[in-house]
Design an enzyme around this catalytic site. Sequence first.
Site, PDB file in Angstrom:
ATOM      1  N   VAL A  55       0.909  -1.119   0.072  1.00 59.95           N
ATOM      2  CA  VAL A  55      -0.064  -0.025  -0.042  1.00 59.95           C
ATOM      3  C   VAL A  55       0.935   1.243  -0.012  1.00 59.95           C
ATOM      4  O   VAL A  55       1.737   1.296   0.734  1.00 59.95           O
ATOM      5  CB  VAL A  55      -0.895  -0.051   1.081  1.00 59.95           C
ATOM      6  CG1 VAL A  55      -1.767   1.304   1.449  1.00 59.95           C
ATOM      7  CG2 VAL A  55      -1.690  -1.153   1.271  1.00 59.95           C
ATOM      8  N   VAL A  81       4.701  -1.370   2.971  1.00 63.64           N
ATOM      9  CA  VAL A  81       4.448  -0.019   2.603  1.00 63.64           C
ATOM     10  C   VAL A  81       5.217   0.363   1.645  1.00 63.64           C
ATOM     11  O   VAL A  81       6.466   0.149   1.665  1.00 63.64           O
ATOM     12  CB  VAL A  81       4.619   0.773   3.866  1.00 63.64           C
ATOM     13  CG1 VAL A  81       4.529   2.444   3.738  1.00 63.64           C
ATOM     14  CG2 VAL A  81       3.726   0.677   5.064  1.00 63.64           C
ATOM     15  N   LYS A  82       4.665   0.950   0.710  1.00 64.95           N
ATOM     16  CA  LYS A  82       5.397   1.451  -0.732  1.00 64.95           C
ATOM     17  C   LYS A  82       5.914   2.546  -0.389  1.00 64.95           C
ATOM     18  O   LYS A  82       5.259   3.444  -0.061  1.00 64.95           O
ATOM     19  CB  LYS A  82       4.388   1.476  -1.871  1.00 64.95           C
ATOM     20  CG  LYS A  82       4.252   0.132  -2.577  1.00 64.95           C
ATOM     21  CD  LYS A  82       3.355   0.249  -3.841  1.00 64.95           C
ATOM     22  CE  LYS A  82       3.551  -0.773  -5.027  1.00 64.95           C
ATOM     23  NZ  LYS A  82       2.808  -0.497  -6.142  1.00 64.95           N
ATOM     24  N   ILE A  83       7.356   2.910  -0.788  1.00 63.95           N
ATOM     25  CA  ILE A  83       7.909   3.951  -0.484  1.00 63.95           C
ATOM     26  C   ILE A  83       8.775   4.345  -2.048  1.00 63.95           C
ATOM     27  O   ILE A  83       9.304   3.363  -2.509  1.00 63.95           O
ATOM     28  CB  ILE A  83       9.002   3.492   0.305  1.00 63.95           C
ATOM     29  CG1 ILE A  83       8.555   3.347   1.631  1.00 63.95           C
ATOM     30  CG2 ILE A  83      10.027   5.082   0.450  1.00 63.95           C
ATOM     31  CD1 ILE A  83       7.760   4.405   2.746  1.00 63.95           C
TER      32      ILE A  83
END
Length: 218
Positions: A55, A81-83
């Site tokens: 996400v 978590v997408k960074i």
Amino acid sequence: MKIFIDSANIDEIREANEWGIIDGVTTNPSLIAREKKDIKQLIWEITEINKPVSVEGSSKEADGLIKEAGEIAGWGRNIVVKIPMTPEGIKAVTILKNYHNIKTNMTLVFSVNQALLAAMAGATYVSLFVGRLDDTGVDGMQVVEDIIKIFNHYHLKSEVIVASIRTPQHVTEAAIAGAHVATVPFKILEQMFNHPLTDAGIKKFTKDWEEIEKCAKK
Ligand code: E4P
């Protein structure tokens, strides 16, 4: 190679999960926006499959990315978590790994050097966008092959996700290259089932079954 589904559509995700062939889900802001639902509720429903779900938030600076990652990670089970691949993003990945134990997926990666930086920072996953690279005239799959070779050579721990997949051939080539994961849109997953000889074979066997039934003892 693991297959993730690249979708935020709950029906597509549940259907692919019932097939038993997916090991995770990747979403992005464009996929989420298309669903026109409350994001937290949607992510909660998706994470019920109990497999890694990537996400992405909206922050750009490291402090914001770290704070937002903590919030997003609380929206369900198994959230990654997408960074985005920027210096601030790399800083955030380093801190999230070392101090928060939050899994990360470094997104919008388009080169070997970007992938190397993401791996050095300790990203759990590195997402190479093969289709978008192809669109610019660069052979995206060649970049994937180079990344896999280097990650294997140096025993780098990040898993390479081949993203932005546009054809079933991309999936085949990702597997041949030794990618850890291909994240595949539902439409392409459906296309992976298809072969005209399978259809012809089923038709012929169905017809022959009719002959078998005619000869069977009543
Ligand atoms: C996956 O993590 C990416 O967000 C996705 O594969 C991007 O695909 P697109 O280039 O088709 O938008």
